[in-house]
Motif scaffolding. Structure first.
Motif, PDB file in Angstrom:
ATOM      1  N   ALA A  84      -5.072  -4.777   2.177  1.00 36.05           N
ATOM      2  CA  ALA A  84      -4.680  -3.596   1.408  1.00 36.05           C
ATOM      3  C   ALA A  84      -5.891  -2.755   1.057  1.00 36.05           C
ATOM      4  CB  ALA A  84      -3.939  -4.014   0.144  1.00 36.05           C
ATOM      5  N   ASN A  85      -6.976  -3.392   0.614  1.00 37.95           N
ATOM      6  CA  ASN A  85      -8.193  -2.642   0.291  1.00 37.95           C
ATOM      7  C   ASN A  85      -8.779  -1.969   1.518  1.00 37.95           C
ATOM      8  OD1 ASN A  85      -8.253  -3.116  -2.485  1.00 37.95           O
ATOM      9  ND2 ASN A  85      -9.262  -5.100  -2.220  1.00 37.95           N
ATOM     10  N   ASP A  86      -8.705  -2.631   2.659  1.00 40.19           N
ATOM     11  CA  ASP A  86      -9.218  -2.064   3.912  1.00 40.19           C
ATOM     12  C   ASP A  86      -8.437  -0.807   4.296  1.00 40.19           C
ATOM     13  OD1 ASP A  86     -10.852  -2.029   6.220  1.00 40.19           O
ATOM     14  OD2 ASP A  86      -9.214  -2.923   7.387  1.00 40.19           O
ATOM     15  N   ILE A  87      -7.099  -0.869   4.194  1.00 41.77           N
ATOM     16  CA  ILE A  87      -6.268   0.291   4.535  1.00 41.77           C
ATOM     17  C   ILE A  87      -6.526   1.436   3.553  1.00 41.77           C
ATOM     18  CG2 ILE A  87      -3.891   1.130   4.661  1.00 41.77           C
ATOM     19  CD1 ILE A  87      -3.118  -1.663   5.701  1.00 41.77           C
ATOM     20  N   ILE A  88      -6.668   1.129   2.280  1.00 38.89           N
ATOM     21  CA  ILE A  88      -6.915   2.164   1.270  1.00 38.89           C
ATOM     22  C   ILE A  88      -8.238   2.872   1.545  1.00 38.89           C
ATOM     23  CG2 ILE A  88      -7.457   2.509  -1.185  1.00 38.89           C
ATOM     24  CD1 ILE A  88      -5.337   0.345  -1.784  1.00 38.89           C
ATOM     25  N   VAL A 108       0.860  -1.179   0.000  1.00 39.53           N
ATOM     26  CA  VAL A 108       0.000   0.000   0.000  1.00 39.53           C
ATOM     27  C   VAL A 108       0.895   1.227   0.000  1.00 39.53           C
ATOM     28  CG1 VAL A 108      -1.764   1.288   1.254  1.00 39.53           C
ATOM     29  CG2 VAL A 108      -1.834  -1.197   1.227  1.00 39.53           C
ATOM     30  N   LYS A 109       0.633   2.126  -0.950  1.00 41.04           N
ATOM     31  CA  LYS A 109       1.449   3.320  -1.105  1.00 41.04           C
ATOM     32  C   LYS A 109       0.577   4.556  -0.920  1.00 41.04           C
ATOM     33  CE  LYS A 109       4.782   5.315  -4.311  1.00 41.04           C
ATOM     34  NZ  LYS A 109       5.435   5.127  -5.616  1.00 41.04           N
ATOM     35  N   LEU A 110       0.991   5.443  -0.029  1.00 39.88           N
ATOM     36  CA  LEU A 110       0.306   6.719   0.170  1.00 39.88           C
ATOM     37  C   LEU A 110       0.807   7.679  -0.897  1.00 39.88           C
ATOM     38  CD1 LEU A 110      -1.582   8.458   1.938  1.00 39.88           C
ATOM     39  CD2 LEU A 110       0.421   9.094   3.272  1.00 39.88           C
ATOM     40  N   VAL A 111      -0.090   8.145  -1.751  1.00 43.41           N
ATOM     41  CA  VAL A 111       0.289   8.988  -2.871  1.00 43.41           C
ATOM     42  C   VAL A 111       0.205  10.460  -2.514  1.00 43.41           C
ATOM     43  CG1 VAL A 111      -0.206   9.551  -5.269  1.00 43.41           C
ATOM     44  CG2 VAL A 111      -0.502   7.224  -4.464  1.00 43.41           C
ATOM     45  N   ALA A 150     -11.170   7.622   3.497  1.00 45.60           N
ATOM     46  CA  ALA A 150     -12.221   8.205   4.335  1.00 45.60           C
ATOM     47  C   ALA A 150     -11.722   9.407   5.126  1.00 45.60           C
ATOM     48  CB  ALA A 150     -12.768   7.153   5.285  1.00 45.60           C
ATOM     49  N   VAL A 151     -10.438   9.449   5.464  1.00 45.94           N
ATOM     50  CA  VAL A 151      -9.920  10.587   6.258  1.00 45.94           C
ATOM     51  C   VAL A 151      -9.338  11.679   5.391  1.00 45.94           C
ATOM     52  CG1 VAL A 151      -9.522   9.231   8.344  1.00 45.94           C
ATOM     53  CG2 VAL A 151      -7.692   9.450   6.650  1.00 45.94           C
ATOM     54  N   GLY A 152      -9.291  11.489   4.065  1.00 45.87           N
ATOM     55  CA  GLY A 152      -8.833  12.568   3.173  1.00 45.87           C
ATOM     56  C   GLY A 152      -7.510  12.314   2.494  1.00 45.87           C
ATOM     57  N   GLY A 153      -7.059  11.085   2.426  1.00 46.55           N
ATOM     58  CA  GLY A 153      -5.811  10.769   1.750  1.00 46.55           C
ATOM     59  C   GLY A 153      -6.060   9.902   0.530  1.00 46.55           C
ATOM     60  N   VAL A 154      -5.028   9.769  -0.303  1.00 45.60           N
ATOM     61  CA  VAL A 154      -5.126   8.915  -1.490  1.00 45.60           C
ATOM     62  C   VAL A 154      -4.033   7.881  -1.399  1.00 45.60           C
ATOM     63  CG1 VAL A 154      -5.033   8.835  -3.991  1.00 45.60           C
ATOM     64  CG2 VAL A 154      -6.049  10.816  -2.866  1.00 45.60           C
ATOM     65  N   ALA A 155      -4.441   6.593  -1.412  1.00 44.17           N
ATOM     66  CA  ALA A 155      -3.488   5.482  -1.353  1.00 44.17           C
ATOM     67  C   ALA A 155      -3.796   4.522  -2.480  1.00 44.17           C
ATOM     68  CB  ALA A 155      -3.574   4.765  -0.006  1.00 44.17           C
ATOM     69  N   VAL A 156      -2.768   3.855  -2.975  1.00 41.36           N
ATOM     70  CA  VAL A 156      -2.937   2.899  -4.052  1.00 41.36           C
ATOM     71  C   VAL A 156      -2.296   1.575  -3.662  1.00 41.36           C
ATOM     72  CG1 VAL A 156      -3.057   4.597  -5.904  1.00 41.36           C
ATOM     73  CG2 VAL A 156      -0.842   3.690  -5.224  1.00 41.36           C
ATOM     74  N   MET A 157      -2.762   0.524  -4.334  1.00 43.81           N
ATOM     75  CA  MET A 157      -2.225  -0.806  -4.092  1.00 43.81           C
ATOM     76  C   MET A 157      -1.255  -1.150  -5.214  1.00 43.81           C
ATOM     77  SD  MET A 157      -4.280  -4.431  -3.585  1.00 43.81           S
ATOM     78  CE  MET A 157      -5.735  -3.642  -4.048  1.00 43.81           C
ATOM     79  N   GLU A 158      -0.107  -1.686  -4.853  1.00 40.24           N
ATOM     80  CA  GLU A 158       0.889  -2.070  -5.855  1.00 40.24           C
ATOM     81  C   GLU A 158       1.120  -3.547  -5.804  1.00 40.24           C
ATOM     82  OE1 GLU A 158       4.351   0.271  -4.979  1.00 40.24           O
ATOM     83  OE2 GLU A 158       3.601   1.929  -6.153  1.00 40.24           O
ATOM     84  N   LEU A 189       5.684   4.069   0.671  1.00 38.52           N
ATOM     85  CA  LEU A 189       5.021   2.798   0.979  1.00 38.52           C
ATOM     86  C   LEU A 189       4.659   2.772   2.458  1.00 38.52           C
ATOM     87  CD1 LEU A 189       7.168   0.164  -0.927  1.00 38.52           C
ATOM     88  CD2 LEU A 189       4.832   0.814  -1.409  1.00 38.52           C
ATOM     89  N   ILE A 190       3.419   2.473   2.719  1.00 38.14           N
ATOM     90  CA  ILE A 190       2.960   2.414   4.110  1.00 38.14           C
ATOM     91  C   ILE A 190       3.144   1.012   4.667  1.00 38.14           C
ATOM     92  CG2 ILE A 190       0.954   2.626   5.602  1.00 38.14           C
ATOM     93  CD1 ILE A 190      -0.129   4.682   3.701  1.00 38.14           C
ATOM     94  N   LYS A 191       2.675   0.026   3.907  1.00 40.04           N
ATOM     95  CA  LYS A 191       2.747  -1.355   4.380  1.00 40.04           C
ATOM     96  C   LYS A 191       3.070  -2.258   3.206  1.00 40.04           C
ATOM     97  CE  LYS A 191       0.676  -3.833   8.081  1.00 40.04           C
ATOM     98  NZ  LYS A 191      -0.397  -3.947   9.020  1.00 40.04           N
ATOM     99  N   GLN A 192       3.883  -3.288   3.459  1.00 42.58           N
ATOM    100  CA  GLN A 192       4.324  -4.185   2.397  1.00 42.58           C
ATOM    101  C   GLN A 192       3.965  -5.625   2.720  1.00 42.58           C
ATOM    102  OE1 GLN A 192       8.532  -3.445   2.386  1.00 42.58           O
ATOM    103  NE2 GLN A 192       8.371  -1.874   0.817  1.00 42.58           N
TER     104      GLN A 192
END
Length: 194
Positions: free
Chosen positions: A177-181, A129-132, A186-194, A167-170
């Motif tokens: 990963a979908n749960d973290i994204i 999971v990557k915080l963009v 929901a709190v205002g950030g954009v994260a993607v799954m790699e 990267l937040i978590k590997q």
């Protein structure tokens, strides 16, 4: 009266001598022979290769006969020698080396004769999971969410969020990963799954 007896007994022992000579003097080494400054350095002859077992005796006639018999076999028959000996001597079967997850170069480690039909797409089981990016207003909420999902301390989570993209978590499952994204979204950030 008793006190003076104690002092006299202390004085009766000889005092420790103080060592004034260097302890690393060569005088203590009786086998030391000083090197002649005009002499040339000694050149030692080393063997072509190092054999830790030393020189070996020549093979016996039985071993030479066996080697000649093996050399006379056809290549197809020679392929059966290893497995037959392993079974006969009751050695365990050698397990294949798993190369899953290893980077084996552009060919994937396969030989020159591999074809594209043999290559199959392997389903990915570990995700990152990557915080963009995130909203500046929601920075504190994103830090709290990253901290909750990674089990980091507050300072470590803050430092991690400030290094966006990061990267937040590997190595987690797709569901995690979908749960973290979703939580970060929901709190205002954009994260993607790699």
């Amino acid at each position: 009266m008793k006190l003076s007896v104690v002092f006299k007994s202390l004085r009766s022992y000889p005092a420790l001598r103080v060592v004034t000579v260097s302890l690393q003097s060569r005088a203590f080494q009786p086998d030391f022979i000083p090197r002649d400054p005009k002499s040339k350095p000694v050149r030692h002859k080393y063997p072509a290769f190092y054999d830790p077992y030393g020189p070996r005796p020549p093979p016996s006639d039985k071993i030479i006969w066996l080697a000649e018999q093996i050399a006379a076999l056809s290549p197809k028959e020679r392929n059966f020698i290893g497995p037959t000996l392993r079974d006969r001597l009751r050695h365990p079967k050698i397990q294949p080396v798993l190369v899953e997850g290893m980077d084996l170069g552009p060919d994937g480690g396969s030989g020159a004769g591999s074809s594209k039909a043999e290559k199959k797409k392997v389903e990915k089981i570990a995700f990152d999971v990557k915080l963009v990016k995130f909203d500046a207003v929601a920075k504190i909420k994103v830090i709290k969410e990253v901290r909750a999902s990674t089990n980091l301390g507050l300072k470590e989570a803050k430092d991690l969020v400030e290094k966006v993209p990061v990267l937040i978590k590997q190595g987690i499952t797709k569901e995690e990963a979908n749960d973290i994204i979703e939580k970060i979204k929901a709190v205002g950030g954009v994260a993607v799954m790699e």
